[in-house]
Design a protein around this motif. Structure first.
Motif, PDB file in Angstrom:
ATOM      1  N   PRO A  54      -6.184 -10.790  -9.824  1.00 10.65           N
ATOM      2  CA  PRO A  54      -5.695  -9.614  -8.710  1.00 10.65           C
ATOM      3  C   PRO A  54      -6.141  -8.198  -9.381  1.00 10.65           C
ATOM      4  CG  PRO A  54      -4.089 -11.450  -9.403  1.00 10.65           C
ATOM      5  CD  PRO A  54      -5.210 -11.634 -10.111  1.00 10.65           C
ATOM      6  N   PHE A  55      -6.580  -7.439  -8.510  1.00 10.69           N
ATOM      7  CA  PHE A  55      -6.726  -6.110  -8.969  1.00 10.69           C
ATOM      8  C   PHE A  55      -6.228  -4.836  -8.076  1.00 10.69           C
ATOM      9  CE2 PHE A  55     -10.101  -7.490  -5.865  1.00 10.69           C
ATOM     10  CZ  PHE A  55     -10.346  -6.376  -5.257  1.00 10.69           C
ATOM     11  N   ILE A  56      -6.072  -3.770  -8.564  1.00  3.92           N
ATOM     12  CA  ILE A  56      -5.575  -2.735  -7.862  1.00  3.92           C
ATOM     13  C   ILE A  56      -6.483  -1.727  -7.019  1.00  3.92           C
ATOM     14  CG2 ILE A  56      -4.457  -0.455  -8.297  1.00  3.92           C
ATOM     15  CD1 ILE A  56      -2.691  -1.903 -10.175  1.00  3.92           C
ATOM     16  N   ILE A  57      -6.505  -1.099  -6.283  1.00  5.87           N
ATOM     17  CA  ILE A  57      -7.429  -0.429  -5.279  1.00  5.87           C
ATOM     18  C   ILE A  57      -6.783   1.311  -5.319  1.00  5.87           C
ATOM     19  CG2 ILE A  57      -8.681   0.173  -3.339  1.00  5.87           C
ATOM     20  CD1 ILE A  57      -8.157  -2.952  -2.941  1.00  5.87           C
ATOM     21  N   VAL A  58      -7.502   2.184  -5.825  1.00  7.44           N
ATOM     22  CA  VAL A  58      -7.095   3.571  -5.381  1.00  7.44           C
ATOM     23  C   VAL A  58      -7.946   4.329  -4.605  1.00  7.44           C
ATOM     24  CG1 VAL A  58      -6.605   5.591  -6.781  1.00  7.44           C
ATOM     25  CG2 VAL A  58      -5.873   3.519  -7.710  1.00  7.44           C
ATOM     26  N   GLY A  59      -7.660   4.695  -3.589  1.00  7.84           N
ATOM     27  CA  GLY A  59      -8.416   5.209  -2.678  1.00  7.84           C
ATOM     28  C   GLY A  59      -8.203   6.875  -2.670  1.00  7.84           C
ATOM     29  N   ILE A  75       0.862  -1.234  -0.266  1.00 10.63           N
ATOM     30  CA  ILE A  75      -0.044   0.096  -0.030  1.00 10.63           C
ATOM     31  C   ILE A  75       0.859   1.335   0.170  1.00 10.63           C
ATOM     32  CG2 ILE A  75      -1.751   1.372   1.178  1.00 10.63           C
ATOM     33  CD1 ILE A  75      -3.019  -1.400   2.385  1.00 10.63           C
ATOM     34  N   VAL A  76       0.756   2.054  -1.061  1.00 16.92           N
ATOM     35  CA  VAL A  76       1.625   3.299  -1.196  1.00 16.92           C
ATOM     36  C   VAL A  76       0.663   4.353  -1.230  1.00 16.92           C
ATOM     37  CG1 VAL A  76       3.210   1.931  -2.520  1.00 16.92           C
ATOM     38  CG2 VAL A  76       1.667   3.110  -3.603  1.00 16.92           C
ATOM     39  N   LYS A  77       1.370   5.495  -0.644  1.00 12.07           N
ATOM     40  CA  LYS A  77       0.670   6.920  -0.695  1.00 12.07           C
ATOM     41  C   LYS A  77       1.379   7.788  -1.386  1.00 12.07           C
ATOM     42  CE  LYS A  77      -0.886   6.010   4.298  1.00 12.07           C
ATOM     43  NZ  LYS A  77      -0.890   6.590   5.612  1.00 12.07           N
ATOM     44  N   LYS A  78       0.497   8.456  -2.254  1.00 14.93           N
ATOM     45  CA  LYS A  78       0.808   9.562  -3.354  1.00 14.93           C
ATOM     46  C   LYS A  78      -0.005  10.790  -2.996  1.00 14.93           C
ATOM     47  CE  LYS A  78       3.772   6.756  -5.358  1.00 14.93           C
ATOM     48  NZ  LYS A  78       5.225   6.884  -5.597  1.00 14.93           N
ATOM     49  N   ARG A  97      -4.510  13.498  -1.680  1.00 18.16           N
ATOM     50  CA  ARG A  97      -3.713  12.466  -1.376  1.00 18.16           C
ATOM     51  C   ARG A  97      -4.480  11.139  -2.037  1.00 18.16           C
ATOM     52  NH1 ARG A  97      -3.880  15.454   3.195  1.00 18.16           N
ATOM     53  NH2 ARG A  97      -5.517  14.227   4.148  1.00 18.16           N
ATOM     54  N   LEU A  98      -3.675  10.114  -2.233  1.00 14.76           N
ATOM     55  CA  LEU A  98      -4.169   8.861  -2.880  1.00 14.76           C
ATOM     56  C   LEU A  98      -3.777   7.835  -2.192  1.00 14.76           C
ATOM     57  CD1 LEU A  98      -3.489   9.485  -6.685  1.00 14.76           C
ATOM     58  CD2 LEU A  98      -5.841  10.060  -5.308  1.00 14.76           C
ATOM     59  N   ARG A  99      -3.952   6.698  -1.564  1.00 12.17           N
ATOM     60  CA  ARG A  99      -3.821   5.496  -1.062  1.00 12.17           C
ATOM     61  C   ARG A  99      -4.000   4.271  -2.157  1.00 12.17           C
ATOM     62  NH1 ARG A  99      -5.044   4.558   5.291  1.00 12.17           N
ATOM     63  NH2 ARG A  99      -4.859   6.988   4.728  1.00 12.17           N
ATOM     64  N   ILE A 100      -3.012   3.560  -2.319  1.00 11.06           N
ATOM     65  CA  ILE A 100      -3.043   2.850  -3.458  1.00 11.06           C
ATOM     66  C   ILE A 100      -2.516   1.202  -3.217  1.00 11.06           C
ATOM     67  CG2 ILE A 100      -2.023   2.441  -6.052  1.00 11.06           C
ATOM     68  CD1 ILE A 100      -1.166   5.425  -5.745  1.00 11.06           C
TER      69      ILE A 100
END
Length: 243
Positions: free
Chosen positions: A73-78, A11-14, A26-29
């Motif tokens: 598998p999938f990606i999530i962008v918060g 989980i990365v934050k951008k 801010r995004l949480r990925i």
């Protein structure tokens, strides 16, 4: 015994600058185990991004579904929100509504698609939200049908202004939406008044279906709380990702 696969996630934050909102966002990925830059992953874009991760436990749910081989598998962008101006951004009568839609579609999506191995076709994008986050997710699809055609709505706050915008549409045959609402949401206090979310969602379902949208709709025992939405998230995600 080895650590369960679903715990081995990233989980990365951008942070990106939005010229539409004139501020940082801010995004949480979430990147799934074995993330591979050569792949093209489906992606779930979430309003109230911090809450989807902390209270909805969407990253844990994603890992469990993948470990059980129920989904690829999938990606999530918060996409995180500044709570004091949430209604201004998410509600169609809000002062920042148009700017927020523009930021999401024209700044956040290109940023993610430039930096991560995500799907770049509408069928590979799901936009998700709870309450007003559910309704703004639908409004994103209505405003940008070339980008979003799949909406995940948890107890969507479809206020009269939202239903008016839906009613103004002629053809929504391109839209696919999964809706869930709790049967104990009949008198919920919001910052703009008390609403019957069950009736609101029933009326919205009919408006959408009358215009040709594909609607997967369910009513369950539950209140307007993350405890309810967290339990319903797996079924809603499977609706889109298990097809």
């Amino acid at each position: 015994m080895n650590e369960p696969v679903f715990l081995k996630r990233t989980i990365v934050k951008k942070t990106l600058w939005s010229s539409y909102l004139n501020e940082e966002r801010r995004l949480r990925i979430y990147l799934p185990p074995g993330y591979n830059e050569a792949m093209s992953y489906p992606v779930v874009y979430c309003q109230d991004g911090e809450e989807f991760f902390n209270f909805g436990r969407i990253a844990t749910i994603a890992g469990q579904l993948q470990q059980e081989n129920q989904v690829t598998p999938f990606i999530i962008v918060g996409v995180e929100v500044n709570v004091p101006v949430r209604t201004e951004e998410y509600a169609p009568f809000g002062s920042r509504f148009i700017a927020y839609l523009s930021c999401f579609a024209e700044e956040i999506i290109p940023f993610i698609e430039h930096n991560y191995a995500v799907s770049r076709v509408p069928e590979g994008r799901i936009v998700a939200g709870d309450s007003l986050g559910g309704s703004v997710s639908l409004h994103l699809a209505l405003a940008y049908p070339g980008i979003f055609t799949r909406v995940l709505s948890l107890s969507g706050a479809y206020y009269p202004q939202s239903r008016e915008l839906i009613a103004a549409e002629d053809d929504l045959s391109w839209l696919q939406i999964n809706m869930v609402v709790g049967l104990q949401e009949t008198e919920f206090q919001t910052d703009t008044g008390i609403y019957d979310f069950v009736q609101m969602n029933r009326e919205t379902k009919k408006l959408l279906e009358d215009r040709g949208a594909t609607v997967d709709y369910r009513e369950k025992d539950g209140r307007h709380l993350w405890g309810f939405w967290q339990k319903e998230l797996p079924e809603s995600l499977l609706y889109f990702l298990n097809h």
